[in-house]
Every structure is written in structure tokens, then in C-alpha cells.
Design a protein around this motif. Structure first.
Motif, short mmCIF file in Angstrom:
data_model
loop_
_atom_site.label_atom_id
_atom_site.label_comp_id
_atom_site.label_asym_id
_atom_site.label_seq_id
_atom_site.Cartn_x
_atom_site.Cartn_y
_atom_site.Cartn_z
N VAL B 134 0.84 -1.20 0.00
CA VAL B 134 0.00 0.00 0.00
C VAL B 134 0.88 1.25 0.00
N LEU B 136 3.89 1.52 -1.16
CA LEU B 136 4.53 1.65 -2.46
C LEU B 136 3.55 2.15 -3.52
N GLN B 137 2.30 1.70 -3.42
CA GLN B 137 1.26 2.20 -4.34
C GLN B 137 1.11 3.72 -4.19
N ARG B 138 1.10 4.18 -2.96
CA ARG B 138 0.98 5.63 -2.73
C ARG B 138 2.17 6.37 -3.33
N ARG B 139 3.35 5.80 -3.13
CA ARG B 139 4.55 6.45 -3.65
C ARG B 139 4.52 6.46 -5.18
N MET B 140 4.04 5.38 -5.77
CA MET B 140 3.92 5.30 -7.23
C MET B 140 3.00 6.41 -7.75
N ILE B 141 1.86 6.57 -7.12
CA ILE B 141 0.92 7.63 -7.51
C ILE B 141 1.59 8.99 -7.39
N ASN B 143 4.74 9.69 -7.49
CA ASN B 143 5.77 9.87 -8.51
C ASN B 143 5.16 10.15 -9.88
N LEU B 144 3.98 9.58 -10.13
CA LEU B 144 3.33 9.83 -11.41
C LEU B 144 2.74 11.24 -11.48
#
Lengths: 193, 193
Positions: B134, B136-141, B143-144
Motif C-alpha cells: 500500500v 509503495l502504491q501511494r509512492r507510485m501515484i 511519482n506519477l
DNA sequence: TCAAAACATTAAACTAGTTTAATAAAGCAA
DNA sequence: TTGCTTTATTAAACTAGTTTAATGTTTTGA
């Protein structure tokens, strides 16, 4: 109805036929029309889902109204907002069908039931979560280190069947670029050949 | 020696004292000097680790020689290459101590033993993997969707104690920017105040 | 089947972030 | 303590990617 799901489970863990069937029977079949939503921001995600037909996108809308796509899910993929589902908190994500689709859904209660009564199911979801985590780690590294062009090329090569079903707008939102820039990239690649 | 680990476990699942101790006894204590490595690219990751002192970075080096930091780990954090550890494949990552550090390590064999004999441990790692996923998902968002400036500001606010222990070079490699650009961002922020 | 909406492409001006290089300051090993 | 290496900052030229807007094409729904 659950053949694909049964195969998917078998690909992760070894589970007897009766147990596999018992677990699969906990799922509800649902038909989701193109452009309708399995989940909207603010709702608590009440399901964990397995796609048996169609195509979904899981995305976030930021404060400026831009959409970032976390992942796509086609046949044989799982979809949920694991954060919202697990912690029963309002979701920050949308899950939308991009094609007429069919899913198998399991509720939190039934999943808890499975966890309590079928120890192998705990393992199934640990293994699956690990795999999706590894995939996301790789994507994170790629996003940190690679240009949009090579991310596009690699995405096309990795999921050739998926990219045909997506508009450039969706692909761009996944790659973290504008669709205008994706158009430039596509032109540049086409000229090279 | 394992007090911090015991507390960490209790924060995720409820487990009896004897069971907690039995599990913690499977861990080996190791001292890692600053600038030495727990894991190098190409090695199979033989451990899952829990930091009781110090600071590590987990990073990847791309084909152009640039480093991307997947995450940092300080006291009370877990470290491993979950991909390499689980699948026994050569790692693509480095795990390096940035300070003199101490860790508790569990081997694959002992972890398998725990999985087989202590059903709650299966749950512990499922829950932990979910949480890191979860995050990492937040970090991915982020970064996008966010600029490097706001990612820097948010990182500083979220981990104020960590950022003080890191050089700008490390922070930049985590944010996915050059240290030169990070310097510009820091100057810009300082001028605003 | 027709109008409206969504989509893909192109151009041109712009901005966020990189690259290279120079300089000063801080940390470290002998 | 000295010299060596690593670090932080700044400048200036550059490039990857954005923004806005216009144009033609495709899809959609009533």
C-alpha cells in the motif's frame, strides 16, 4: 464459471480439488458494463475481484484533476483496492470497466471465513501480494530510471495484447506522461522503422 | 536484544508471549559496519532482516550506472529483497549500511519452519507485505503525479528524523532526481521562508 | 443515421529537470 | 595534521516532457 479462477489458484499454490471448489464457491459472479464502476473514490472497497472477461483500469485522480493509472486488469487478473478493503477505509481509487466485463467477487466476510478455515488461502494471498509487490517494485525502479520512450516500448513488448485494447490516453496515464507526448513518441518510433 | 522486534510483531498481529519469543529466537544478531553490504546485485538474498540500530538503503544500479533508491530502513524497519529471497533468484538490488548498524536476520529455512509450525506467522507476513505494498502504491501515484519539489517537501515532512541522517545525494536518488536539481529545490524553498 | 463527444495527431511556446563544470566546504584515513 | 575523497552549491547550456490550441477522425448514443 470458475474454471479460470481455479486455474489461477493452482498456478500459485497446490490445493485439493474440493478445497479449491469450496473456496471458489464463495465468489459472486457480476457483469459490469463498459464505463461503469466497480469502485469509486470515497467508497469502502467491499470486495476482492477476479476478472474473467473484459478490461478494467484502477486509477487515482489528483487534486488538479489528472488521472494516474495504477494498473490495468484483464482476464485472469485480480482487482481490488487492497488498502481500502483490508482497513475498511474510504478508497482513494476508482475501478472502472473499459470494456463490457465479468468478474468474480469475494466479500471481506467470506475472505475472513476462508482465512480462518483454510490455512492454504492465507498462503495464497501472501504469495499473490508478494508477486504484485515485486512487480510494483520493478515498475517503481523503471519510473525512476527510464525515459518515457523506453517505458512505452517495454510496456508494449511486455503486454502486446493489452496495449491494443487501450486508447493512447489510458496508456499515457499509466506511463505518467501526457497523451500529446505519447503521440510524439509513437511518431518517433514509427519513423525509425 | 529482541525487544524491538517483539514490539514490532505485536503492532501487526496478536501472538502469545511464548510464541513471540520462539519466533524471535530464530533470528541471528549481526553487526554491519557503515558502507558495508548486506546484499549485492547477483547474490541470492538469504535473509529477511529487521533493523535494530542504524540506517540502510536498498537500491538498484541501472545500465547507465545511476542509482535508484527503492527505500531506506532505520530502526524498527524490515529489509530484504523479497523477490530474490522468495524465489531464490539472483538479486538486482544492493542493501548497504549508511551508518554503523545492527540487524536481526532470519534465514529462509527458519522462516519456512515458522510458516509451517506457527500459522500466525503466515498472517504476520501477509499483513506486513500488504502494508508495504500500500505504501509503495501511494509512492507510485505520487511519482506519477507530483513535481519533484512537492515530493521533496512531503518526504521531509513525513520522515523529518530520517532526512537529517541522509545526504542530499541519497535523498535525490530516492526522489528520482539529480542532486543538482535537489539543491535548486532546497534553495528555492529556503528563499520562500 | 446524425450530432455530439471522445480520440489521435501536429505545431509552437514553455517549464521541469539534466548535464557538465567549477568552487568551496566537510569528512576521513594515514 | 595533512592531503584525499565526498558533498553541497551555483551557473549556464541543454533536453525531456507539458501546455494550449487547432484539425481531422472515430466512436457513441439517442
Amino acid at each position: 464459471m470458475t474454471e479460470l479462477l481455479q486455474k489461477n489458484i493452482a498456478a500459485h499454490i497446490s490445493l485439493s480439488n474440493p478445497e479449491t471448489e469450496a473456496f471458489c464457491n464463495l465468489f459472486q459472479h457480476e457483469i459490469i458494463k463498459k464505463r461503469s464502476f466497480l469502485l469509486r473514490e470515497g467508497e469502502v472497497c467491499k470486495f476482492e475481484g477476479f476478472v474473467i472477461k473484459g478490461l478494467f483500469r484502477v486509477y487515482h485522480i489528483d487534486k488538479d484533476g489528472f488521472e494516474q493509472i495504477l494498473y490495468f486488469a484483464i482476464e485472469n487478473w485480480w482487482i481490488t483496492d487492497i488498502d481500502s478493503f483490508t482497513n475498511e477505509t474510504p478508497s482513494q481509487l476508482f475501478i472502472e470497466a473499459l470494456e463490457d466485463s465479468e468478474v468474480l467477487l469475494i466479500s471481506k466476510k467470506d475472505k475472513e471465513f476462508a482465512y480462518s478455515n483454510m490455512p492454504e488461502i492465507e498462503k495464497l494471498f501472501r504469495v499473490m501480494t508478494q508477486k504484485t509487490h515485486v512487480a510494483l517494485q520493478r515498475r517503481m525502479i523503471d519510473n525512476l530510471s527510464k525515459t518515457a520512450e523506453s517505458r512505452y516500448i517495454e510496456f508494449s513488448e511486455k503486454y502486446p495484447q493489452l496495449i491494443q485494447r487501450l486508447s493512447n490516453i489510458q496508456v499515457a496515464a499509466y506511463l505518467g506522461i501526457t497523451n500529446v507526448f505519447l503521440s510524439n513518441i509513437r511518431k518517433k518510433i514509427a519513423l525509425k522503422k
